[in-house]
Design a protein around this motif. Sequence first.
Motif, PDB file in Angstrom:
ATOM      1  N   ALA A 153      -4.036 -38.726  29.364  1.00 21.17           N
ATOM      2  CA  ALA A 153      -5.252 -39.212  28.710  1.00 21.17           C
ATOM      3  C   ALA A 153      -5.044 -39.550  27.242  1.00 21.17           C
ATOM      4  O   ALA A 153      -4.127 -39.046  26.597  1.00 21.17           O
ATOM      5  CB  ALA A 153      -6.363 -38.173  28.842  1.00 21.17           C
ATOM      6  N   CYS A 154      -5.926 -40.409  26.751  1.00 22.82           N
ATOM      7  CA  CYS A 154      -5.977 -40.771  25.341  1.00 22.82           C
ATOM      8  C   CYS A 154      -7.264 -40.191  24.766  1.00 22.82           C
ATOM      9  O   CYS A 154      -8.333 -40.366  25.340  1.00 22.82           O
ATOM     10  CB  CYS A 154      -5.963 -42.290  25.164  1.00 22.82           C
ATOM     11  SG  CYS A 154      -6.097 -42.791  23.430  1.00 22.82           S
ATOM     12  N   HIS A 155      -7.129 -39.529  23.622  1.00 20.27           N
ATOM     13  CA  HIS A 155      -8.287 -38.903  22.997  1.00 20.27           C
ATOM     14  C   HIS A 155      -8.614 -39.493  21.634  1.00 20.27           C
ATOM     15  O   HIS A 155      -9.279 -38.851  20.828  1.00 20.27           O
ATOM     16  CB  HIS A 155      -8.071 -37.393  22.881  1.00 20.27           C
ATOM     17  CG  HIS A 155      -8.016 -36.724  24.212  1.00 20.27           C
ATOM     18  ND1 HIS A 155      -9.144 -36.379  24.921  1.00 20.27           N
ATOM     19  CD2 HIS A 155      -6.960 -36.370  24.987  1.00 20.27           C
ATOM     20  CE1 HIS A 155      -8.785 -35.831  26.069  1.00 20.27           C
ATOM     21  NE2 HIS A 155      -7.467 -35.813  26.130  1.00 20.27           N
ATOM     22  N   GLU A 156      -8.170 -40.710  21.387  1.00 20.11           N
ATOM     23  CA  GLU A 156      -8.650 -41.388  20.189  1.00 20.11           C
ATOM     24  C   GLU A 156     -10.160 -41.535  20.373  1.00 20.11           C
ATOM     25  O   GLU A 156     -10.649 -41.615  21.515  1.00 20.11           O
ATOM     26  CB  GLU A 156      -7.976 -42.759  20.036  1.00 20.11           C
ATOM     27  CG  GLU A 156      -6.527 -42.676  19.582  1.00 20.11           C
ATOM     28  CD  GLU A 156      -6.360 -42.093  18.187  1.00 20.11           C
ATOM     29  OE1 GLU A 156      -7.167 -42.430  17.291  1.00 20.11           O
ATOM     30  OE2 GLU A 156      -5.434 -41.294  17.983  1.00 20.11           O
ATOM     31  N   PRO A 157     -10.946 -41.583  19.300  1.00 20.63           N
ATOM     32  CA  PRO A 157     -12.404 -41.581  19.443  1.00 20.63           C
ATOM     33  C   PRO A 157     -12.931 -42.624  20.438  1.00 20.63           C
ATOM     34  O   PRO A 157     -12.651 -43.813  20.319  1.00 20.63           O
ATOM     35  CB  PRO A 157     -12.895 -41.884  18.020  1.00 20.63           C
ATOM     36  CG  PRO A 157     -11.810 -41.337  17.143  1.00 20.63           C
ATOM     37  CD  PRO A 157     -10.527 -41.611  17.901  1.00 20.63           C
ATOM     38  N   GLY A 158     -13.652 -42.113  21.448  1.00 21.15           N
ATOM     39  CA  GLY A 158     -14.280 -42.966  22.452  1.00 21.15           C
ATOM     40  C   GLY A 158     -13.398 -43.355  23.624  1.00 21.15           C
ATOM     41  O   GLY A 158     -13.899 -43.834  24.640  1.00 21.15           O
ATOM     42  N   HIS A 159     -12.095 -43.158  23.537  1.00 19.22           N
ATOM     43  CA  HIS A 159     -11.185 -43.628  24.595  1.00 19.22           C
ATOM     44  C   HIS A 159     -11.294 -42.790  25.873  1.00 19.22           C
ATOM     45  O   HIS A 159     -11.343 -43.341  26.973  1.00 19.22           O
ATOM     46  CB  HIS A 159      -9.747 -43.645  24.092  1.00 19.22           C
ATOM     47  CG  HIS A 159      -9.528 -44.610  22.978  1.00 19.22           C
ATOM     48  ND1 HIS A 159      -8.284 -45.087  22.646  1.00 19.22           N
ATOM     49  CD2 HIS A 159     -10.382 -45.200  22.108  1.00 19.22           C
ATOM     50  CE1 HIS A 159      -8.384 -45.922  21.622  1.00 19.22           C
ATOM     51  NE2 HIS A 159      -9.653 -45.987  21.279  1.00 19.22           N
ATOM     52  N   TYR A 160     -11.320 -41.468  25.741  1.00 19.97           N
ATOM     53  CA  TYR A 160     -11.399 -40.603  26.916  1.00 19.97           C
ATOM     54  C   TYR A 160     -12.711 -40.856  27.662  1.00 19.97           C
ATOM     55  O   TYR A 160     -12.719 -41.001  28.880  1.00 19.97           O
ATOM     56  CB  TYR A 160     -11.281 -39.146  26.471  1.00 19.97           C
ATOM     57  CG  TYR A 160     -11.140 -38.139  27.585  1.00 19.97           C
ATOM     58  CD1 TYR A 160     -10.008 -38.126  28.403  1.00 19.97           C
ATOM     59  CD2 TYR A 160     -12.118 -37.176  27.814  1.00 19.97           C
ATOM     60  CE1 TYR A 160      -9.854 -37.185  29.409  1.00 19.97           C
ATOM     61  CE2 TYR A 160     -11.979 -36.221  28.820  1.00 19.97           C
ATOM     62  CZ  TYR A 160     -10.849 -36.240  29.611  1.00 19.97           C
ATOM     63  OH  TYR A 160     -10.706 -35.302  30.609  1.00 19.97           O
ATOM     64  N   GLU A 161     -13.812 -40.941  26.889  1.00 18.47           N
ATOM     65  CA  GLU A 161     -15.118 -41.200  27.495  1.00 18.47           C
ATOM     66  C   GLU A 161     -15.156 -42.557  28.191  1.00 18.47           C
ATOM     67  O   GLU A 161     -15.867 -42.746  29.169  1.00 18.47           O
ATOM     68  CB  GLU A 161     -16.247 -41.160  26.450  1.00 18.47           C
ATOM     69  CG  GLU A 161     -16.428 -39.820  25.797  1.00 18.47           C
ATOM     70  CD  GLU A 161     -15.597 -39.670  24.528  1.00 18.47           C
ATOM     71  OE1 GLU A 161     -14.723 -40.517  24.262  1.00 18.47           O
ATOM     72  OE2 GLU A 161     -15.803 -38.692  23.816  1.00 18.47           O
ATOM     73  N   ALA A 162     -14.392 -43.512  27.674  1.00 15.49           N
ATOM     74  CA  ALA A 162     -14.364 -44.858  28.259  1.00 15.49           C
ATOM     75  C   ALA A 162     -13.489 -44.930  29.506  1.00 15.49           C
ATOM     76  O   ALA A 162     -13.427 -45.959  30.160  1.00 15.49           O
ATOM     77  CB  ALA A 162     -13.874 -45.867  27.216  1.00 15.49           C
TER      78      ALA A 162
END
Length: 172
Positions: A153-162
């Motif tokens: 997963a990527c946890h840069e802001p908004g990436h995980y949620e996207a």
Amino acid sequence: MKRHFVVQTILIAGLVAVAGTPAVADMDRSRIPDVSRGADDAHDRGSFAFGGPGDAKQVDRTIRIKALDTMHYDKREIAVRAGETVRFIVTNAGKIRREFVIGDAAEQHEHEKEMQGMSGMAMPDEANGISLAPGETKSIVWRFAGPGAVELACHEPGHYEAGMVSRVVVGK
């Protein structure tokens, strides 16, 4: 003995003075890293329930993955065997910073909370994750533990949620 007592007294007095100042008394202590865990913490040692860093000399196979600007990795699901050591070669094919974090759902959730408190700062490379600038390629070697599900997963802001998550199915 007397000198030791004097030094301790000075240190304690200094801490009491600092703790009483508004800047320290009112600060958000949740943003202070927990250093009490020490080297006994599994995360610090790179040991996790879902596996751990693998030996680069004992890689069973290499998997290339691209992080894309569509908020996905180019591989949505990967199958591995329990005990298999995989070298992931990850390329950030996008125009903004990306992460590649290996973890089960609990680890990903914890990392997501951690990143939300970092206000856009790049994550340093860790035992189970790497941070990639646009166009950068890095590798991480991982040995998977027993059967189950693991996420990339990527946890840069908004990436995980996207939905910037790939699933790794670890079989027997």
